[in-house]
Design an enzyme around this catalytic site. Structure first.
Site, PDB file in Angstrom:
ATOM      1  CG  HIS A  10      38.014  42.437  40.327  1.00  0.00           C
ATOM      2  ND1 HIS A  10      37.253  42.794  41.417  1.00  0.00           N
ATOM      3  CD2 HIS A  10      38.932  43.433  40.193  1.00  0.00           C
ATOM      4  CE1 HIS A  10      37.690  43.939  41.918  1.00  0.00           C
ATOM      5  NE2 HIS A  10      38.714  44.338  41.184  1.00  0.00           N
ATOM      6  CG  HIS A  12      43.013  46.238  38.929  1.00  0.00           C
ATOM      7  ND1 HIS A  12      42.289  47.418  38.887  1.00  0.00           N
ATOM      8  CD2 HIS A  12      42.414  45.460  39.865  1.00  0.00           C
ATOM      9  CE1 HIS A  12      41.291  47.342  39.773  1.00  0.00           C
ATOM     10  NE2 HIS A  12      41.352  46.171  40.386  1.00  0.00           N
ATOM     11  CG  ASN A  44      41.325  51.151  39.102  1.00  0.00           C
ATOM     12  OD1 ASN A  44      41.085  50.213  38.347  1.00  0.00           O
ATOM     13  ND2 ASN A  44      41.785  50.978  40.319  1.00  0.00           N
ATOM     14  CG  HIS A 162      36.959  43.637  46.292  1.00  0.00           C
ATOM     15  ND1 HIS A 162      36.132  44.508  46.961  1.00  0.00           N
ATOM     16  CD2 HIS A 162      37.638  44.402  45.398  1.00  0.00           C
ATOM     17  CE1 HIS A 162      36.298  45.722  46.509  1.00  0.00           C
ATOM     18  NE2 HIS A 162      37.206  45.685  45.551  1.00  0.00           N
ATOM     19  CG  ASN A 208      40.735  49.275  49.649  1.00  0.00           C
ATOM     20  OD1 ASN A 208      39.961  48.854  50.490  1.00  0.00           O
ATOM     21  ND2 ASN A 208      40.576  50.442  49.054  1.00  0.00           N
ATOM     22  CG  ASP A 235      41.139  43.292  43.446  1.00  0.00           C
ATOM     23  OD1 ASP A 235      41.467  44.019  42.484  1.00  0.00           O
ATOM     24  OD2 ASP A 235      40.899  43.756  44.572  1.00  0.00           O
ATOM     25  CG  PHE A 253      45.481  49.850  49.254  1.00  0.00           C
ATOM     26  CD1 PHE A 253      45.394  49.235  50.490  1.00  0.00           C
ATOM     27  CD2 PHE A 253      45.354  51.225  49.176  1.00  0.00           C
ATOM     28  CE1 PHE A 253      45.171  49.982  51.637  1.00  0.00           C
ATOM     29  CE2 PHE A 253      45.129  51.985  50.318  1.00  0.00           C
ATOM     30  CZ  PHE A 253      45.042  51.355  51.564  1.00  0.00           C
ATOM     31  N   GLY A 254      47.109  46.315  46.821  1.00  0.00           N
ATOM     32  CA  GLY A 254      46.951  45.406  45.684  1.00  0.00           C
ATOM     33  C   GLY A 254      47.970  44.295  45.643  1.00  0.00           C
TER      34      GLY A 254
END
Length: 345
Positions: A10, A12, A44, A162, A208, A235, A253-254
């Site tokens: 996971h 990004h 995303n 998550h 999130n 994440d 968020f993140g």
């Protein structure tokens, strides 16, 4: 000590569309620094990865950037589900060489066009993934119960991202007892931080799902140790400091996490909280089983006694910060072996 290299299911890496936060050059270097040689990137992006064309474009950029980095990081991609791209999901099942590891469904929170919150649309996606034998990963902060019910109804292979609350843990534990093919992921920040840390780190702890209570954290640890939780997914979701250090309502968020996940787990091992065998199971063996991956032979050499402070200036991620900055951890990767090449850290 030599351990199997980590698989992070996971991340990004912000490409395309958010390269000022991260790209596959800095992301690959950050992964290697964390003992990770395989990552699964989420859809995303800008544009979102919701068509075969967007998928092809994303792959071309990734391959070019990894070539530039000189790091042949192993990667797989999630394909984004929307309310109206079932025909595209049917197409991608046939594209075996596109390294699709599953479909990602945002059931109750997302950026861009990826939110699918109508039951009718969710049903179609669960049904399609079951028919095509595609794993369906869900972002379901408040919809875990519905996700499990739909997985049961359609016999869909379900991966819950998550997990962060006691309630989710109870639902997943019961689903597994009921014989459903349901798997669960937890992040390092939900295992090692709580809402109490939010006051200390402020918007650097905005994520999130959000940081939870100590009771939630304890329930997650219990679930890790009893096998209810299957994987650790970082994440890894970097934003620049300039983007994060703003009033709470405006902060995105993140948080980044790919470089600190293994040191945090090794530090927990040194405190007697988790075994090395369990760490390997969560970060290597289980992802291989769940996602049907080939064994690579990649390794990470760790020094269980090495003590180091997490410092922003040592991080390889482009965003250059961590919610764990200032913490001293015992147990760090010192070399990562990818494709038989040794990367000394």
């Amino acid at each position: 000590m030599i351990l199997p290299a980590l698989i992070d299911p996971h991340v990004h890496f912000r490409t395309p569309g958010g390269e000022h936060k991260e790209n596959w050059i800095t992301g690959a270097k950050a992964a290697i620094a964390g003992g990770v040689t395989t990552v699964f990137d989420m859809p995303n992006n800008t544009p979102s990865t919701t068509s075969t064309l967007a998928l092809q474009h994303k792959k071309e950029i990734i391959n070019e950037q990894l070539k530039t980095a000189g790091v042949p990081l192993r990667y797989y991609l999630y394909f984004g589900a929307t309310a109206d791209n079932l025909n595209e999901i049917e197409k991608i099942e046939k594209l075996k060489d596109y390294k699709i590891v599953g479909v990602k469904l945002f059931m109750d929170a997302s950026t861009g066009n990826l939110l699918v919150d109508k039951l009718e649309d969710q049903e179609k996606i669960f049904k399609t993934c079951a028919e095509l034998k595609l794993l369906l990963a869900v972002h379901a902060v408040t919809s875990a119960k519905r996700a499990i019910e739909l997985a049961k109804k359609y016999n869909t292979k379900l991966y819950i991202c998550h997990v962060s609350t006691r309630e989710e843990v109870k639902l997943i534990r019961q689903a597994k007892k009921d014989g459903l093919e349901v798997y669960a992921e937890v992040t390092p920040h939900h295992l090692f931080l709580t809402e109490n840390d939010q006051k200390r780190i402020g918007t650097l702890g905005k994520m999130n799902p959000p940081l939870r209570t100590t009771e939630d954290k304890n329930a997650l640890w219990e679930a890790v140790l009893d096998g209810t939780i299957d994987t650790i997914g970082t994440d890894h979701a970097p934003h620049t400091l300039a983007e994060k250090v703003v009033p709470e309502a405006q902060a995105p968020f993140g948080v980044p996490g790919i470089e600190t996940s293994l040191p945090l787990l090794l530090n927990a091992y040194n405190k007697g909280k988790i075994t090395l065998e369990k760490i390997v199971e969560l970060t290597h063996t289980n992802p291989i089983k769940i996602f049907n991956l080939p064994e690579t032979g990649d390794k990470v050499e760790v020094d269980l006694d090495l003590e180091k402070e997490v410092r922003n200036e040592d991080l390889k991620t482009k965003c250059g910060w961590s919610p764990f900055t200032g913490q001293t951890l015992r147990g760090w990767p010192v070399a990562t072996i990818l494709n038989d090449k040794i990367y000394n850290l």
